[in-house]
Design a protein around this motif. Structure first.
Motif, short mmCIF file in Angstrom:
data_model
loop_
_atom_site.label_atom_id
_atom_site.label_comp_id
_atom_site.label_asym_id
_atom_site.label_seq_id
_atom_site.Cartn_x
_atom_site.Cartn_y
_atom_site.Cartn_z
N ILE A 1 -5.47 -13.30 -9.52
CA ILE A 1 -4.80 -12.00 -9.55
C ILE A 1 -4.07 -11.74 -8.23
O ILE A 1 -2.91 -11.29 -8.21
CB ILE A 1 -5.81 -10.88 -9.85
CG1 ILE A 1 -6.26 -11.00 -11.32
CG2 ILE A 1 -5.22 -9.50 -9.61
CD1 ILE A 1 -7.43 -10.12 -11.68
N SER A 2 -4.72 -12.08 -7.11
CA SER A 2 -4.05 -11.79 -5.84
C SER A 2 -2.82 -12.66 -5.65
O SER A 2 -1.79 -12.19 -5.18
CB SER A 2 -4.99 -11.95 -4.63
OG SER A 2 -6.22 -12.44 -5.04
N ILE A 3 -2.93 -13.93 -6.02
CA ILE A 3 -1.74 -14.79 -5.88
C ILE A 3 -0.59 -14.24 -6.70
O ILE A 3 0.54 -14.12 -6.24
CB ILE A 3 -2.06 -16.23 -6.31
CG1 ILE A 3 -2.91 -16.90 -5.25
CG2 ILE A 3 -0.78 -17.03 -6.54
CD1 ILE A 3 -3.45 -18.23 -5.65
N SER A 4 -0.93 -13.82 -7.92
CA SER A 4 0.09 -13.26 -8.79
C SER A 4 0.73 -12.04 -8.15
O SER A 4 1.96 -11.91 -8.10
CB SER A 4 -0.55 -12.91 -10.13
OG SER A 4 0.35 -12.24 -10.93
N LEU A 5 -0.10 -11.15 -7.63
CA LEU A 5 0.41 -9.91 -7.00
C LEU A 5 1.26 -10.24 -5.79
O LEU A 5 2.36 -9.71 -5.61
CB LEU A 5 -0.75 -9.00 -6.62
CG LEU A 5 -1.32 -8.16 -7.76
CD1 LEU A 5 -2.60 -7.46 -7.32
CD2 LEU A 5 -0.29 -7.16 -8.26
N ILE A 6 0.71 -11.14 -4.92
CA ILE A 6 1.43 -11.46 -3.68
C ILE A 6 2.80 -12.05 -4.01
O ILE A 6 3.84 -11.60 -3.51
CB ILE A 6 0.61 -12.45 -2.82
CG1 ILE A 6 -0.61 -11.74 -2.26
CG2 ILE A 6 1.47 -13.02 -1.69
CD1 ILE A 6 -1.65 -12.68 -1.68
N SER A 7 2.80 -13.03 -4.92
CA SER A 7 4.11 -13.64 -5.17
C SER A 7 5.02 -12.67 -5.89
O SER A 7 6.24 -12.71 -5.71
CB SER A 7 3.97 -14.97 -5.92
OG SER A 7 3.87 -14.77 -7.29
N PHE A 8 4.43 -11.77 -6.68
CA PHE A 8 5.25 -10.72 -7.30
C PHE A 8 5.98 -9.91 -6.23
O PHE A 8 7.19 -9.70 -6.30
CB PHE A 8 4.37 -9.81 -8.16
CG PHE A 8 5.06 -8.56 -8.64
CD1 PHE A 8 5.94 -8.60 -9.71
CD2 PHE A 8 4.86 -7.34 -8.00
CE1 PHE A 8 6.58 -7.46 -10.15
CE2 PHE A 8 5.50 -6.20 -8.43
CZ PHE A 8 6.37 -6.25 -9.51
#
Lengths: 455, 229, 255
Positions: free
Chosen positions: A132-139
């Motif tokens: 989830i964090s990777i997704s958010l960060i790259s978002f």
């Protein structure tokens, strides 16, 4: 295993399409300067939101799956650990089953079960949080990037390229994988049976090796009768389907009126859609007995399972392959060649013989090749109509067997995976594959030599 | 009328239109020169005659422009039938007009020489010849402007009248000159002027003939009825 | 000796495609040893009429031809006529060069072979050489007769097709826009060839290229919507045609 983090990144990705689009809408210069569309930026953000996180998720899953097994194995008390490697694997599987709430016949150590459950819990938790964090960060990173006039269109083009490349690689890798596994198993087979025996032996009876400790435990693996049967049936099938298919194709494309063609062509093609098992019982229950009765009335000995019955029915089955494909190929011979031929006073049949067939030859050969591979690979009809006995005979009224039938009988039922009998199936498969490959290469060479190229 | 429909190619139409305009301009310039010449002759105005002579250059320029246009048109459009005839006709008409320009400037050169002589008695006949030729020339220009090849027939018949007029003047002046020796020099010049005006009438007829060729494709026999000198 | 001998006498010919009439009541006389050009806008029926001369229209089921076409006083529209013989007498060259996908030699030998015109190989060789020479192609291909006919340039292919057509020793050669797929140089070669060929053959050429018709033909026929509008000496047709429609067409004024 699907968990909440995947739902999350999926939902985030979905909404990021609209977010990216809106972002692009607000940046007035973006569209004019980069030549992209707003939707390109939507997709751009979707890809960056989902893809890195998803790849991370997959990698974590694979690694943690490996680590969890190693670690659990380590947690088993020494006195309970079996010495045999495959027994260890079995023991571990039981632990995992118990840990997931199932039950196992063998007694498993509580400590390892608890260890596994713990490990799994933290691993899943960590995986979800980091995904989830990777997704958010790259978002966020790429959300910001839309401002800096990034060229989303080009990026999408590259993504599509990568996607297409991977798709084609999958097809190739599958083929390579199949061939490799065939080769491996075949090599094992040839450790038990000599190449000489396999290729030149005249006796095929792998059934002898059913029981361990039997005198002829090794069985006989002379493949000649099997292949002879295959070729006999293929030849019979092609002898029927070749001329009938080709001639009906010529009739359809050159002589039949449009209306006739409209009815006849689909009707022939229906033949291709009949399930082979239907052909099989047609062959076994109608054609077989008919042939036996007829040949007996001529005073010829015959069984109701005969190569002729199977071959004829198989021939009927492959007629549409030949006629339909050849018809297409003949039709694609340019009209101008026909006119040229008629123009110097050739008749229709002269034109067909001297101009159209030579021009359509590559396609016709391809149609024949397809039909032959279909015939060689066909199993159901032969199982039902040709019998199982591997007889070396040229008499079409006799019962014969084919490669595919033997593969089926070798693999049906319970046996050990690494018995010679099982591996014989792989050897047969490999040989069959090699033969069709050689046939194809040879056909290509024939076509190259005789083709009359038109443009 | 020759033209039936427009060409599919509007550029072709425009090019033909431009060619037509250039020829009309050439005709107008000649008409203008001609009118000035009559006055210059009538009033013994050598300045006016010089001006007319200098105008001939413009005629040559226009002719060159026309030939160039036709050349390009043939290369680009590969004209057929009526288009082909129009272009061939225009080439000829431009040539005739150029020669008419030469004749007019030649008349004016002689006019400048004649200024110092007394030619009051012969003047009227010359001016008559002038105006007859003028009328003929104007008619052939009309004929071209309207592409009316029926009018061309009229021009043809009127040319005969000029020939008669010239013949009459020629004989009359020749007789006078044989009696009055002081008339020999101006008389010779006047004979040349009259001859030039007669030639001018011929060219006007040629123009009319070219127009009827453009319409019908028939080339009129060059041997038109003529009165022998 | 009559200078202009009639080769083809077309009388009152109508052609129907199903219910649609493509040719209306055409009368025409094609003279021997001349080039006759058929011009007209697309769909005017000129190709259709051309294809009546070797009964190519028979290949189309719905095509019906009535009237009479006399080739040396034999009605070629006769149902009982031997088409094979007719087509050896009336050769055809098509719009797109369409050599068979065979060797150059076999392309030319095709006609003589199927009709059994030659006794032996040496005679066939002779016919092939003669035809290729007549088509002005011999010098260019004599060293590669066994190479495929499809491997030479477009202009050479078209001349090969002409050689193929004259190999059966026809009287009449029909050419259906023979140069429309060729470059100007190749076109000039084919046109030059036509001038050469008309000494021995009667040529009928359908063309969209007016200049070509003007260059190569003695007689020109102008068709419009299935009607023969004007037929006459080429020089007259292209300098001062009688019909307004002809003039409008050849000067590019057509709607």
């Amino acid at each position: 295993m699907f968990d909440i983090s995947l739902y999350f990144i999926f939902l985030l990705g979905l909404s990021s399409y609209y977010i990216g689009k809106n972002r692009a809408k607000k940046n007035i210069n973006l569209i004019t300067e980069t030549g992209g569309l707003e939707s390109h930026y939507g997709m751009y953000l979707v890809i960056w939101t989902i893809l890195p996180a998803f790849i991370f998720y997959l990698i974590w899953s694979v690694i943690s799956n490996y680590l969890i097994k190693e670690a659990t194995l380590g947690s088993i008390p020494n006195d309970l650990l079996p010495n045999n490697l495959s027994m260890q694997k079995l023991f571990l599987d039981s632990i995992i089953v118990v840990a997931k709430g199932g039950s196992s016949l063998s007694k498993v150590p509580e400590i390892s079960v608890a260890f596994y459950q713990n490990f799994a819990f933290y691993s899943t938790l960590g995986k979800s949080i980091s995904t989830i964090s990777i997704s958010l960060i790259s978002f966020f990173i790429f959300y910001k990037k839309i401002d800096s006039n990034v060229r989303a269109k080009n990026f999408l083009e590259r993504i599509i390229l990568v996607f297409l490349f991977i798709s084609s690689i999958i097809a190739i890798m599958t083929t390579v994988g199949i061939i490799l596994s065939l080769i491996v198993e075949t090599t094992k087979f040839f450790q038990d049976v000599t190449i000489f025996e396999y290729f030149f032996g005249l006796l095929w009876s792998p059934q002898m090796a059913l029981r361990e400790g039997q005198v002829a435990a090794e069985g006989s693996f002379g493949a000649v009768p099997v292949f002879a049967g295959t070729f006999l049936i293929t030849i019979i099938a092609m002898a029927l389907a070749g001329p009938v298919g080709l001639f009906s194709a010529i009739y359809l494309s050159e002589y039949a009126s449009k209306n006739t063609r409209k009815i006849v062509k689909p009707t022939i093609e229906v033949l291709a859609g009949v399930p082979t098992v239907v052909y099989g019982f047609f062959a076994a229950l109608v054609v077989g007995p008919f042939i036996r009765r007829t040949s007996e009335s001529f005073g010829l000995a015959s069984s109701s399972e005969s190569a002729l019955a199977a071959g004829l029915v198989m021939g009927i089955m492959i007629i549409p392959f030949i006629s339909s494909l050849s018809d297409d190929v003949i039709n694609s011979v340019p009209q101008s060649l026909r006119e040229a031929s008629f123009g110097v006073g050739a008749t229709k049949s002269e034109t067909i013989k001297k101009v159209i067939i030579p021009a359509a030859l590559p396609g016709i050969v391809a149609a024949f090749m397809l039909a032959i591979s279909r015939a060689i690979g066909e199993t159901m009809i032969v199982v039902m109509a040709a019998g199982l006995s591997a007889k070396l005979t040229a008499n079409p009224l006799d019962s014969v067997t084919t490669v595919t039938v033997q593969i089926v009988t070798l693999l049906v039922g319970d046996h050990e995976f690494d018995s010679t009998k099982t591996m014989a199936a792989f050897a047969l498969g490999m040989t069959l594959f090699a033969i069709t490959l050689i046939l194809n290469i040879y056909a290509i060479r024939v076509v190259k030599k005789y083709r009359e190229k038109y443009d | 009328m020759i033209e039936t429909h427009d060409h599919i190619s509007s550029a072709f139409n425009n090019e033909l239109f431009h060619l037509n305009n250039t020829l009309l301009e050439m005709g107008r310039t000649l008409e203008n020169m001609y009118e000035k010449s009559i006055n210059a002759f009538d009033q013994k105005n050598d300045a006016a005659s010089k001006e007319v002579i200098s105008n001939d250059e413009k005629i040559d320029d226009l002719e060159n422009s026309i030939i160039n246009q036709i050349q390009v048109l043939i290369a680009k459009r590969q004209p057929m039938a009526v288009d082909l005839r129009v272009l061939v006709g225009c080439t000829r008409i431009a040539g005739y007009m150029e020669r008419i320009g030469d004749l007019i400037s030649s008349v004016n050169k002689r006019n400048i020489t004649l200024i110092e002589y007394n030619i009051e008695n012969e003047k009227k006949d010359i001016i008559d010849l002038f105006s007859s030729a003028m009328k003929l020339f104007q008619k052939s220009l009309d004929c071209f402007a309207r592409k009316d090849f029926k009018l061309a027939e009229v021009v043809r018949s009127q040319d005969l009248d000029i020939d008669k007029q010239y013949k009459y003047f020629f004989n009359k002046l020749l007789e006078k000159m044989s009696r009055q020796s002081k008339l020999v020099v101006p008389g010779t010049h006047m004979l040349f002027i009259a001859k030039n005006l007669e030639r001018l009438g011929d060219h006007a007829t040629n123009i009319a003939d070219s127009i009827s060729y453009m319409a019908t494709g028939e080339v009129k026999a060059p041997s038109r009825p003529k009165i022998s000198e | 000796m009559i200078k202009e001998q009639t080769k083809l006498d077309i009388d009152n010919v109508d052609v129907f495609y199903g219910k649609k009439q493509a040719i209306f009541n055409v009368d025409l006389e094609i003279k021997k040893n001349q080039v006759t050009a058929f011009i007209g806008p697309s769909g005017c029926g000129k190709s259709t009429l051309l294809r009546c001369f070797n009964r190519m229209n028979d290949l189309i089921d719905i095509c019906k031809v009535s009237g009479s076409i006399l080739l040396d006083s034999v009605n070629i529209l006769d149902k009982k006529l031997d088409l094979v013989r007719l087509r050896t007498k009336v050769g055809m060259v098509f719009q797109k060069p369409n050599p068979f996908p065979k060797s150059i030699y076999d392309n030319v030998a095709y006609g003589p072979k199927i009709h059994g015109l030659c006794e032996d190989i040496s005679e066939l060789d002779e016919v092939v050489e003669k035809s290729l020479k007549s088509a002005g192609l011999w010098n260019e291909v004599k060293d590669r007769l066994n190479e495929p006919g499809t491997g030479i340039s477009g202009g050479q292919q078209q001349r090969l097709c002409i050689a193929r057509a004259i190999a059966t020793n026809p009287d009449v050669i029909l050419m259906d826009e023979p140069c429309s797929a060729l470059d100007p140089i190749a076109t000039a070669r084919v046109e030059e060839l036509m001038q050469e060929l008309k000494k021995n053959y009667t040529i009928i050429v359908v063309t969209h290229n007016m200049q070509q018709a003007a260059r190569v033909s003695e007689k020109t026929a102008f068709f419009h919507l299935g009607h023969l509008i004007e037929f006459g000496n080429t020089e007259e047709i292209f300098t001062s045609p009688n019909e307004i429609k002809t003039q409008d067409y050849i000067t590019g004024r057509f709607g």
